[in-house]
Design an enzyme around this catalytic site. Structure first.
Site, short mmCIF file in Angstrom:
data_model
loop_
_atom_site.label_atom_id
_atom_site.label_comp_id
_atom_site.label_asym_id
_atom_site.label_seq_id
_atom_site.Cartn_x
_atom_site.Cartn_y
_atom_site.Cartn_z
N LYS A 169 53.71 53.99 47.25
CA LYS A 169 53.33 55.07 46.32
C LYS A 169 54.49 56.05 46.21
O LYS A 169 54.79 56.78 47.16
CB LYS A 169 52.09 55.84 46.82
CG LYS A 169 51.59 56.77 45.70
CD LYS A 169 50.68 57.87 46.19
CE LYS A 169 51.40 59.14 46.51
NZ LYS A 169 52.16 59.75 45.42
N GLU A 203 54.41 61.54 42.49
CA GLU A 203 53.91 61.64 41.11
C GLU A 203 54.94 62.33 40.21
O GLU A 203 54.87 62.25 38.99
CB GLU A 203 52.58 62.41 41.07
CG GLU A 203 52.60 63.81 41.67
CD GLU A 203 52.41 63.84 43.20
OE1 GLU A 203 52.69 62.81 43.86
OE2 GLU A 203 52.02 64.89 43.73
N GLY A 240 58.36 63.09 53.53
CA GLY A 240 57.86 64.21 52.74
C GLY A 240 57.74 65.44 53.61
O GLY A 240 58.42 65.57 54.64
N GLY A 298 52.73 65.25 56.32
CA GLY A 298 52.91 64.35 57.47
C GLY A 298 51.81 64.53 58.51
O GLY A 298 51.28 63.55 59.06
N GLU A 340 59.22 60.91 58.36
CA GLU A 340 60.50 61.59 58.13
C GLU A 340 60.17 62.87 57.39
O GLU A 340 59.80 62.83 56.22
CB GLU A 340 61.44 60.74 57.27
CG GLU A 340 61.81 59.39 57.84
CD GLU A 340 62.64 59.50 59.09
OE1 GLU A 340 63.31 60.53 59.29
OE2 GLU A 340 62.61 58.56 59.89
N CYS A 346 66.32 67.11 52.75
CA CYS A 346 65.83 67.31 54.12
C CYS A 346 66.98 67.67 55.05
O CYS A 346 66.80 68.39 56.02
CB CYS A 346 65.12 66.05 54.60
SG CYS A 346 66.13 64.58 54.48
N GLU A 389 61.85 75.80 55.50
CA GLU A 389 62.65 75.03 54.56
C GLU A 389 62.61 75.72 53.21
O GLU A 389 61.57 75.75 52.56
CB GLU A 389 61.97 73.67 54.39
CG GLU A 389 62.71 72.53 54.93
CD GLU A 389 62.12 71.21 54.46
OE1 GLU A 389 60.91 71.11 54.22
OE2 GLU A 389 62.91 70.27 54.36
P1 NAD Z 1 55.15 66.05 49.83
O1 NAD Z 1 54.82 65.97 51.26
O2 NAD Z 1 54.48 67.05 48.99
O3 NAD Z 1 54.85 64.63 49.11
C1 NAD Z 1 55.42 63.43 49.58
C2 NAD Z 1 54.54 62.27 49.15
O4 NAD Z 1 53.27 62.38 49.79
C3 NAD Z 1 54.24 62.22 47.66
O5 NAD Z 1 54.27 60.87 47.25
C4 NAD Z 1 52.83 62.78 47.57
O6 NAD Z 1 52.11 62.33 46.45
C5 NAD Z 1 52.22 62.23 48.85
N1 NAD Z 1 51.03 62.93 49.33
C6 NAD Z 1 50.64 64.21 49.07
N2 NAD Z 1 49.49 64.47 49.73
C7 NAD Z 1 49.15 63.35 50.41
C8 NAD Z 1 48.07 63.01 51.27
N3 NAD Z 1 47.10 63.87 51.57
N4 NAD Z 1 48.04 61.77 51.82
C9 NAD Z 1 49.02 60.88 51.56
N5 NAD Z 1 50.06 61.14 50.73
C10 NAD Z 1 50.13 62.37 50.17
O7 NAD Z 1 56.74 66.17 49.79
P2 NAD Z 1 57.66 66.38 48.52
O8 NAD Z 1 57.43 67.75 48.02
O9 NAD Z 1 57.53 65.22 47.59
O10 NAD Z 1 59.13 66.26 49.18
C11 NAD Z 1 59.76 67.31 49.80
C12 NAD Z 1 59.59 67.25 51.31
O11 NAD Z 1 60.06 66.01 51.80
C13 NAD Z 1 60.42 68.29 52.03
O12 NAD Z 1 59.67 68.90 53.05
C14 NAD Z 1 61.56 67.49 52.64
O13 NAD Z 1 62.17 68.04 53.76
C15 NAD Z 1 60.90 66.20 52.92
N6 NAD Z 1 61.89 65.13 53.03
C16 NAD Z 1 62.21 64.62 54.27
C17 NAD Z 1 63.17 63.64 54.39
C18 NAD Z 1 63.52 63.03 55.73
O14 NAD Z 1 64.02 61.93 55.75
N7 NAD Z 1 63.28 63.70 56.84
C19 NAD Z 1 63.83 63.17 53.27
C20 NAD Z 1 63.51 63.71 52.03
C21 NAD Z 1 62.53 64.69 51.93
#
Ligand code: NAD
Length: 507
Positions: free
Chosen positions: A189, A192, A242, A247, A264, A298, A398
């Site tokens: 997935k 979005e 994310g 997480g 991650e 990140c 962040e």
């Molecule tokens: P997010 O956590 O909002 O979303 C990430 C993904 O999770 C999306 O596909 C979203 O639709 C999905 N999601 C949302 N709610 C969910 C749920 N309840 N259950 C399962 N899936 C769900 O993150 P974002 O805003 O897309 O990305 C930014 C974040 O990602 C930042 O905090 C960044 O630090 C982190 N990030 C970490 C790394 C790493 O490798 N450590 C790399 C890139 C980004």
């Protein structure tokens, strides 16, 4: 097609909006409902995607489970699996431009960067293919004359892959080829906000000959798609990149079935600048570290910890370099820094800056929206904030924008304490000409990656991941590949001697 004037020298035709469909059991499925993505830089619809629901997600998980149990991917030779991955790598290279343009239009990142990320991802696929061929377990022939112990590695099963919007194609390629190389089947997935490059990759997987049901893609939101992917009994592992908040939700959601979870998450990554460092080089790396991907990264080095004696000079160098970075239209090949992903996110970035200034921090540069001729207002100025104290939100959370916080220190002990005074532990760095200081810092910094006299270099061979609230498990490298494997011990009696009976036979 719409015509875009990128700059005085470049005019291009914008592609029609990409139509994204789910990929389930080898079939492309339209959605009863759809959702659209408006480009953050060009304010126009750039994709229309099928919107997944519980039924679609259930079908994708069932297809992945069936494909895993069928064995035409999970039990074939690593040679055959790696041949498919190598074909995918070739196909990625042949399709860089199409994928990169869509990635840029959806994410707002500069086209030169998208091209680099998409073509660079091919190397991750090739490296994963090499791991498939060279991975092995252990054998133990010292357990006794009639015993042989063999430790084998099996694919873990069905893996849910959930990705964010900041590096859609790259992060998917840090996970998917490694899961496939191990023999797993998957449901993916994408965010979005940036769904299309994942669908484009799905097209390449089919063209490369991946059996149906091995990789399924469901487009849509965290609720209900990501949520069901985290709770479903037929899923054996979730790998997620994310935010830390999501997480934690996934960890809780997956507890009901005790599936493996690899995370991650975010980071608040410091670079420590010692007085004897090569300041020119360090200033350039700090500038790169904070503005790369508009700070929506990140690994962004969003805080620096500078020795008091050089702080003023060092900040002046970073401010001077910041003024030279090319912010602007992401489709302009010369642009280094593009648009902020959403208007809401831009407001959040700005609120961190305004809050810090109100609490006594000093704005050295920027601190507001950046007007870009002919484009909307979703751009933010390069921003440097000094006089930041460790308790401020801008120093701890962040920001995920082009905003640098400057803290100062007097001793190495203080610099290490400030480094570790964080809920996060993704990466850290030190600039110093003394190898002993670098090594001491590297060993004591609580982070998954420590850079010394460089920043953000990464290689498929090295593991990537965080400690503390930056995540668990590792990605890429041999350690990342092993996350998708389950270890099984085979204990075999192989000699002619019979096993000593436990029950005494009666006379
Ligand atoms: P997010 O956590 O909002 O979303 C990430 C993904 O999770 C999306 O596909 C979203 O639709 C999905 N999601 C949302 N709610 C969910 C749920 N309840 N259950 C399962 N899936 C769900 O993150 P974002 O805003 O897309 O990305 C930014 C974040 O990602 C930042 O905090 C960044 O630090 C982190 N990030 C970490 C790394 C790493 O490798 N450590 C790399 C890139 C980004």
């Amino acid at each position: 097609m719409t015509k875009l004037t990128i700059n005085k020298a470049v005019e291009m035709a914008l592609p029609d909006p990409f139509l994204g469909r789910h990929l389930i059991d080898g079939e492309w499925i339209e959605g009863a409902e759809t959702f659209t993505r408006i480009s953050p830089s060009h304010d126009t619809v750039v994709s229309v995607s099928a919107k997944g629901d519980e039924t679609t997600t259930e079908a994708a998980i069932t297809a992945a489970r069936r494909a895993f149990d069928r064995g035409d991917w999970s039990r074939i030779s690593a040679k055959e699996r790696s041949a498919v991955l190598l074909k995918v790598a070739d196909l990625i290279e042949a399709n860089v431009e199409r994928i990169a343009v869509q990635e840029t239009l959806e994410s707002g990142k500069p086209i030169s960067q998208s091209r680099g990320e998409v073509s660079g991802a091919a190397d991750l696929w090739r490296y994963a293919a090499s791991l498939a061929r060279t991975s092995h377990g252990d054998s133990h022939n010292s357990l006794g004359a009639d015993m042989l112990g063999v430790v084998v590695k099996d694919p873990i099963g069905v893996v849910s892959i959930i990705t964010p919007w900041n590096f859609p194609f790259w992060i998917l390629s840090q996970k998917l080829p490694f899961a496939l190389a191990a023999g797993c089947t998957v449901v993916v997935k994408p965010s979005e906000v940036t769904p299309s490059s994942t669908v484009m990759l799905g097209e390449l997987l089919i063209a490369a000959g991946l059996p149906s049901g091995v990789c399924n893609i469901v487009l849509g939101h965290g609720q209900p798609v990501g949520s069901l992917m985290s709770t479903h009994k037929d899923v054996d592992m979730v790998t997620f990149t994310g935010s830390t908040a999501v997480g934690k939700m996934i960890t809780e959601a997956s507890a009901g079935t005790l599936k493996k979870v690899a995370l991650e998450l975010g980071g608040k990554n410091p670079q420590v600048i010692m007085p004897d460092a090569d300041l020119e080089n360090a200033a350039d790396a700090v500038t790169f570290g904070v503005y790369f991907n508009v700070g929506q990264c990140c690994n962004s080095s969003s805080r620096i910890i500078v020795h008091e004696d050089i702080a003023e000079d060092f900040v002046a160098r970073v401010v001077a370099l910041s003024r030279l970075v090319k912010f602007g239209d992401p489709m302009d090949p010369d642009t280094q820094v593009g648009a902020i992903v959403t208007a809401d996110h831009q407001r959040k970035i700005d609120s961190y800056v305004q809050q810090a200034v109100a609490a006594g921090a000093k704005l050295e540069l920027g601190g507001g929206a950046l007007p870009v001729e002919g484009l909307g207002s979703q751009f933010y100025q390069p921003t440097v904030v000094s006089n930041v104290t460790p308790d401020m939100a801008i120093a701890r959370e962040e920001v995920f924008g082009p905003v640098l916080s400057v803290l100062t220190f007097r001793t190495l002990e203080e610099a290490i304490a400030l480094t570790n005074d964080s809920e996060y532990g993704l990466s850290a760095g030190i600039w110093c000409n003394d190898i002993h200081t670098c090594l001491e810092y590297a060993r004591r910094a609580e982070a998954g990656t420590v850079w010394t006299n460089t920043w953000m270099d990464g290689y498929p061979e090295l593991a990537f991941g965080g400690v503390k609230e930056s995540g668990q498990g590792r990605e890429i490298g041999r350690y990342g590949y092993d996350e998708f494997l389950e270890v099984k011990s085979l204990v075999m009696r192989v000699g002619r001697d019979s096993r000593a009976p436990w029950v005494e036979a009666s006379a």
